[in-house]
Design a protein around this motif. Structure first.
Motif, PDB file in Angstrom:
ATOM      1  N   SER A 199       0.820  -0.964   0.082  1.00  0.00           N
ATOM      2  CA  SER A 199       0.032   0.365  -0.195  1.00  0.00           C
ATOM      3  C   SER A 199       1.256   1.705  -0.178  1.00  0.00           C
ATOM      4  O   SER A 199       1.919   1.755   0.866  1.00  0.00           O
ATOM      5  N   PHE A 212       3.461  -4.053 -10.191  1.00  0.00           N
ATOM      6  CA  PHE A 212       1.687  -3.009 -11.168  1.00  0.00           C
ATOM      7  C   PHE A 212       1.579  -2.263  -9.866  1.00  0.00           C
ATOM      8  O   PHE A 212       1.586  -2.112  -8.558  1.00  0.00           O
ATOM      9  N   LEU A 214      -2.115  -0.222  -8.961  1.00  0.00           N
ATOM     10  CA  LEU A 214      -3.542  -0.253  -8.658  1.00  0.00           C
ATOM     11  C   LEU A 214      -4.101   1.035  -8.040  1.00  0.00           C
ATOM     12  O   LEU A 214      -3.393   1.980  -7.342  1.00  0.00           O
ATOM     13  N   ASP A 215      -5.025   1.670  -8.319  1.00  0.00           N
ATOM     14  CA  ASP A 215      -5.889   3.262  -8.464  1.00  0.00           C
ATOM     15  C   ASP A 215      -6.757   2.489  -7.358  1.00  0.00           C
ATOM     16  O   ASP A 215      -7.500   2.496  -7.471  1.00  0.00           O
ATOM     17  N   ALA A 216      -6.807   2.852  -6.059  1.00  0.00           N
ATOM     18  CA  ALA A 216      -8.052   2.878  -5.330  1.00  0.00           C
ATOM     19  C   ALA A 216      -8.703   4.109  -4.660  1.00  0.00           C
ATOM     20  O   ALA A 216     -10.032   3.873  -3.511  1.00  0.00           O
ATOM     21  N   PHE A 251     -13.140  -5.448  -6.906  1.00  0.00           N
ATOM     22  CA  PHE A 251     -11.976  -4.551  -7.620  1.00  0.00           C
ATOM     23  C   PHE A 251     -10.403  -5.874  -6.773  1.00  0.00           C
ATOM     24  O   PHE A 251      -9.618  -6.318  -8.112  1.00  0.00           O
ATOM     25  N   THR A 254     -10.765  -9.757  -9.010  1.00  0.00           N
ATOM     26  CA  THR A 254     -10.154  -9.167 -10.114  1.00  0.00           C
ATOM     27  C   THR A 254      -8.454  -9.135 -10.479  1.00  0.00           C
ATOM     28  O   THR A 254      -8.454  -9.931 -11.012  1.00  0.00           O
ATOM     29  N   TYR A 255      -7.893  -9.062  -9.991  1.00  0.00           N
ATOM     30  CA  TYR A 255      -6.647  -8.811 -10.110  1.00  0.00           C
ATOM     31  C   TYR A 255      -5.990  -9.473  -9.402  1.00  0.00           C
ATOM     32  O   TYR A 255      -5.033 -10.387  -9.389  1.00  0.00           O
ATOM     33  N   VAL A 276       2.795  -5.886  -6.168  1.00  0.00           N
ATOM     34  CA  VAL A 276       2.204  -5.338  -6.668  1.00  0.00           C
ATOM     35  C   VAL A 276       1.488  -3.946  -4.958  1.00  0.00           C
ATOM     36  O   VAL A 276       1.108  -4.368  -4.421  1.00  0.00           O
ATOM     37  N   VAL A 278      -0.700  -0.633  -4.574  1.00  0.00           N
ATOM     38  CA  VAL A 278      -2.024   0.012  -4.399  1.00  0.00           C
ATOM     39  C   VAL A 278      -1.602   1.207  -3.496  1.00  0.00           C
ATOM     40  O   VAL A 278      -1.415   1.251  -2.256  1.00  0.00           O
ATOM     41  N   SER A 287      -6.258   2.014   0.023  1.00  0.00           N
ATOM     42  CA  SER A 287      -5.247   1.493  -0.277  1.00  0.00           C
ATOM     43  C   SER A 287      -4.697  -0.063   1.258  1.00  0.00           C
ATOM     44  O   SER A 287      -4.473  -1.245   0.273  1.00  0.00           O
TER      45      SER A 287
END
Length: 315
Positions: A199, A212, A214-216, A251, A254-255, A276, A278, A287
């Protein structure tokens, strides 16, 4: 204590051992667990070395690059605990060479599978660390501290690009760095993909070591809920609030499916570590809750996954 020599390996190699009754196949060099640690001065190489020693590695500090192959062969011949050996390279060595790529290729040509750990940090963090101990940079010469850091970055550019593990220590304290390294290297199959769910807060910048991002921030922010503002994503009330929002669980699912589906391919290609990241605004609520849930889901499908929180506690 981290060793500067290979004497212990030589001593272990010379000790008599009991011979088995029947013939046995010679061990494969690929079974020798070699870790090469390098990176920016002030980035945390010594902490990484101590963490590796804590999880059972024999650590050789400040090893000249020209002795990489000799050290690897000593580890292979010695067997036993020496089969897990970490070698720390840096510009303090007069024999340091920019051709780490060639040295690693030579190891692989002999059948070894070394892993490269590169520690990095932003210039402002490195400058602060050097100034706090009132020590000059090894490449500073008569110039400024920033000149030495820039010269070292140029020298280590190729090593950074071919690293198996890139750890940015800008926002990590010693204990956080040690914990992260120990989790990566302790008691796991060296060839198994290890996933770090990390995070972070966008306002503090993107993690440079993320594979990766990811945008929370599409989720409502618990910061604006008075009873949740002072809590974090690790608290049950915040976690329930975040994961209860429309789209939050899909969300994560999916990831989790994406990472699980691509993990075998990453392993076939020799990638051992996947980060990964977030993000939310400050890295305190959304996050953190998403990362904890994502790591849990990945462990459910038998992936090696840990949750890390870069910016938790900064607000």
């Amino acid at each position: 204590m981290v060793s500067d020599t290979s004497e212990a390996l030589v001593s272990e190699q010379e000790q008599p051992v009991d011979q088995p009754a029947g013939p046995t196949a010679e061990p494969d060099r690929a079974d020798t667990d070699l870790v090469i640690v390098t990176g920016l001065s002030g980035g945390g190489r010594s902490t990484v070395a101590r963490a590796l020693e804590n999880v059972g590695y024999y650590v050789v500090d400040n090893l000249p690059q020209t002795l990489l192959i000799e050290m690897a062969e000593l580890a292979y011949a010695a067997g036993g605990t020496a089969r897990k050996t970490a070698m720390v390279l840096d510009v303090r060595s007069r024999a340091f060479s920019t051709d780490l790529t060639g040295a690693v290729k030579a190891l692989r040509d002999r059948g070894f599978h070394p892993r490269i750990v590169f520690v990095d940090a932003e210039d402002k963090a490195l400058i602060r660390r050097f100034e706090s101990v009132r020590r000059a940079h090894p490449l500073q010469g008569d110039g400024r501290l920033s000149d030495g850091i820039a010269a070292e970055r140029d020298l280590l550019l190729d090593a950074r690009e071919q690293a198996d593990v890139l750890i940015d220590t800008t926002h990590l304290n010693v204990n956080q760095l040690r914990s992260r390294v120990e989790e990566m290297f302790a008691g796991e199959d060296a060839r198994r993909l290890k996933v770090t769910a990390l995070s972070f807060g966008f306002k503090y910048g993107l993690p440079p070591d993320a594979d990766f991002v990811l945008d929370a921030r599409f989720l409502p922010n618990p910061y604006w809920v008075p009873e949740l503002k002072e809590l974090t994503g690790r608290d049950e009330d915040v976690s329930k609030y975040v994961l209860g929002q429309h789209g939050a669980r899909s969300f994560v699912e999916t990831y989790a499916r994406l990472i699980n589906a691509t993990a075998p391919g990453f392993e076939r290609e020799g990638k051992r570590y996947l980060t990964v990241a977030v993000g939310c605004t400050g890295g305190k609520h959304r996050s953190v809750a998403i990362v904890e849930e994502l790591a849990r889901r990945l462990r459910e499908v038998r992936l090696s996954a840990t949750a890390q929180h870069r910016d938790l506690g900064r607000e």
